[in-house]
Write a protein that holds these residues in place. Sequence first.
Motif, PDB file in Angstrom:
ATOM      1  N   MET A  47      -5.378  -0.341  -6.262  1.00 60.38           N
ATOM      2  CA  MET A  47      -6.108  -1.406  -6.139  1.00 60.38           C
ATOM      3  C   MET A  47      -7.494  -1.103  -7.142  1.00 60.38           C
ATOM      4  SD  MET A  47      -6.973  -4.299  -5.667  1.00 60.38           S
ATOM      5  CE  MET A  47      -5.983  -5.221  -4.228  1.00 60.38           C
ATOM      6  N   ASP A  86      -6.529  -5.601   3.071  1.00 59.94           N
ATOM      7  CA  ASP A  86      -5.973  -4.256   3.485  1.00 59.94           C
ATOM      8  C   ASP A  86      -6.431  -3.251   2.686  1.00 59.94           C
ATOM      9  OD1 ASP A  86      -5.068  -5.816   5.867  1.00 59.94           O
ATOM     10  OD2 ASP A  86      -3.089  -6.183   4.990  1.00 59.94           O
ATOM     11  N   PHE A  87      -6.498  -3.659   1.399  1.00 56.38           N
ATOM     12  CA  PHE A  87      -6.584  -2.437   0.675  1.00 56.38           C
ATOM     13  C   PHE A  87      -8.094  -1.785   0.520  1.00 56.38           C
ATOM     14  CE2 PHE A  87      -2.851  -4.755  -1.061  1.00 56.38           C
ATOM     15  CZ  PHE A  87      -2.153  -3.543  -1.759  1.00 56.38           C
ATOM     16  N   VAL A 102      -7.418   2.756  -1.770  1.00 54.01           N
ATOM     17  CA  VAL A 102      -6.087   2.575  -2.380  1.00 54.01           C
ATOM     18  C   VAL A 102      -6.263   2.917  -3.762  1.00 54.01           C
ATOM     19  CG1 VAL A 102      -4.216   1.759  -2.478  1.00 54.01           C
ATOM     20  CG2 VAL A 102      -5.394   1.376  -0.450  1.00 54.01           C
ATOM     21  N   SER A 115       1.120  -6.166   2.787  1.00 54.21           N
ATOM     22  CA  SER A 115      -0.348  -5.688   2.643  1.00 54.21           C
ATOM     23  C   SER A 115      -1.295  -6.866   2.060  1.00 54.21           C
ATOM     24  CB  SER A 115      -0.420  -4.712   2.064  1.00 54.21           C
ATOM     25  OG  SER A 115       0.422  -3.408   2.466  1.00 54.21           O
ATOM     26  N   THR A 128     -12.970   2.351  -3.799  1.00 53.74           N
ATOM     27  CA  THR A 128     -11.721   1.671  -3.134  1.00 53.74           C
ATOM     28  C   THR A 128     -10.703   2.623  -2.316  1.00 53.74           C
ATOM     29  OG1 THR A 128     -12.107  -0.212  -4.829  1.00 53.74           O
ATOM     30  CG2 THR A 128      -9.853  -0.077  -3.475  1.00 53.74           C
ATOM     31  N   ILE A 171       0.996  -1.305   0.022  1.00 53.88           N
ATOM     32  CA  ILE A 171      -0.073   0.005   0.095  1.00 53.88           C
ATOM     33  C   ILE A 171       0.920   1.470  -0.069  1.00 53.88           C
ATOM     34  CG2 ILE A 171      -1.742   1.597   1.427  1.00 53.88           C
ATOM     35  CD1 ILE A 171      -2.837  -1.216   2.453  1.00 53.88           C
TER      36      ILE A 171
END
Length: 471
Positions: free
Chosen positions: A391, A255-256, A388, A251, A386, A219
Amino acid sequence: MSEQDPFEPLRSVLERHGQLQSRSIPNAQGTWILMYYGDLADSKILQTQVIPPMQEKAPGGVSLETLIRHLPVDQQEKAGDIDQVVKRLISGWTLLLSRTERGGYLLNTALKIDRSATSPEVESQIMGPQVALTESLQTNISLIRQYLPDTRLRYASYQIGESTHTEVMLLYMEGVAPADEVSLMKDKLANVKFKGITDSSMLLEKIDDNPESLFPQMIASERPDRIVLNLIEGRMVILVDGSPFALLGPSRFFDFFKSAEDRYLRTNMALFLRLLRLAAIFISVFFTPLYVAALTYHYQLIPSNMLVPLAQSRSKVPFPPLMEALLLEFIIELLREAGARLPTKVGQTMGIVGGIVIGQAAVQAGFTSNILIIIVALAALSSFITPVYIMGAAIRILRFPMLLLAGAWGAVGIMTGVSFVLIHLLRVKTIGQSYLYPLYPLQFGKKQLKLPISRRSLSQDIYEEPAGDAR
């Protein structure tokens, strides 16, 4: 280097790298010489921290070794070979020599162009600290230290880039981050080969366990609070001098979809938002392919009360559903990319006005149907949920192969695509660990399966078990 005049042999070598400047300061035993590049060295440091102490010591004529102890410059090195001297000088350092002594010293007088800490722009949120990293490595470390004054915080420094010699710093909590993961990351950074590096994102492809994968394994964050909380949980952080983004790892996939703001919300609110993001993945990836598959192969799946309006909306469309969907998806990506490249105010206006005008014109011209515009717009909107960015980009790209599979084999094609993606995710590793943890490998404790979204994982408290046990 000549004993009589150390300045002359160096001039012919150093002047090839820029506009070399020098200053001589007479003393009781001879002359001290300062050599530096005027456009790289900070004149304020020279005028306040280097030259005044030298002038004070000039009547006594002390040695270079004694003089260097009285110069209040943070970083000092003894001059070695000519390659080391050249690298330091073109980085803004100053070379201190004496006509009566052999050798010399290098002083860090580099001019740093920096900006003050501002609010996060990429990871903006309502609750939590409103400060972001900057392009200065030292400033970023200071920000992290303000949030985490823990003696267990460790650093490992690397010089990466054959031309740029960029300083890269690895941060981790000793005794909290698993030793095997730290060792693996140190080996990766020590063996990275680059001609030049200007941002932390350039490291991703070199240090990822699966660089060919569409899915990111680390990330990129600009928030010091998120960085600190990841350090406390046993993860590692990579900082690059000149980059306002830090890399967090390992990550995992889930987690994203966790926002830094989730930690500042109540558990039930954070749980709802995370479920909403996971639902957005399904909408973004599968809504348009399901539309194409239903119209092409599976009419029986469409409710009878929707057949008439669907047939009316497609009565003037000359393209098959697959071509129609690909055309709209391509237009959406064009608008998104154009809006990102234009100045902020112009980009926002172009995205909104362009989307409305093109969508309305496409329907009136008979190139597409109203229903598909709604579906494509909803899928595009879902991809932006999302937290991040990288991603979200991977999810948007994934829509296109899913569309092609749906147009070729319908629902069978979609399930084939899902199977390949799932198999790929099961094989992906992040710093030697499973990418789909805790779903795979399955972890049973006290006859309960640990799910990726639970009350415990959303707790604002720090995990009680050692970081190595959770992996």
